[in-house]
Design a protein around this motif. Structure first.
Motif: not given
Length: 127
Positions: A22-43
């Motif tokens: 965030e300090d270098i101007d990225y909008v950040v989201d988080e996921a605890e595991d690959g399954q949650e990450a894949f669902e976020k990427c699909r969205q």
């Protein structure tokens, strides 16, 4: 603004990485595991992914293979985080589509350099 998804089962790692990115101007989201990450990427597909190797439910390598096979999944630049300098792990990650890797634990300078270089299109390896 560029976006980054931090995928790690450690709350502390996610919190530290979020602050740095965030300090270098990225909008950040988080996921605890690959399954949650894949669902976020699909969205919504992020511009970059900071990806842990070993996680419960779905590990980083399995997630990466799934991501790269998904429509639009070739887009994000993936920085794989490994805890040991295991050439076998690194080779598997690169073959599966990781753009770069770095060792954990990382510090502010290392993470910033990976993402500033990413913005400039460099292909980096950090240890």
């Amino acid at each position: 603004m560029k976006s980054c998804l931090i995928v790690d089962d450690s709350t502390i790692v996610r919190k530290v990485a979020r602050r740095i990115l965030e300090d270098i101007d990225y909008v950040v989201d988080e996921a605890e595991d690959g399954q949650e990450a894949f669902e976020k990427c699909r969205q919504e597909m992020p511009d970059a992914i900071l990806l842990d190797w070993q996680m419960p439910i779905m590990g980083g390598l399995e997630f990466l293979k799934l991501l790269r096979g998904y429509v639009g999944g070739e887009k994000p630049r993936v920085v794989f985080c490994v805890t040991e300098n295991d050439i076998g792990q690194i080779a598997l990650a690169r073959k599966a589509g990781a753009d770069a890797y770095m060792m954990k634990p990382f510090d502010r300078d290392l993470l910033e350099s990976m993402f500033v270089a990413q913005d400039e299109g460099a292909d980096l390896v950090a240890g």
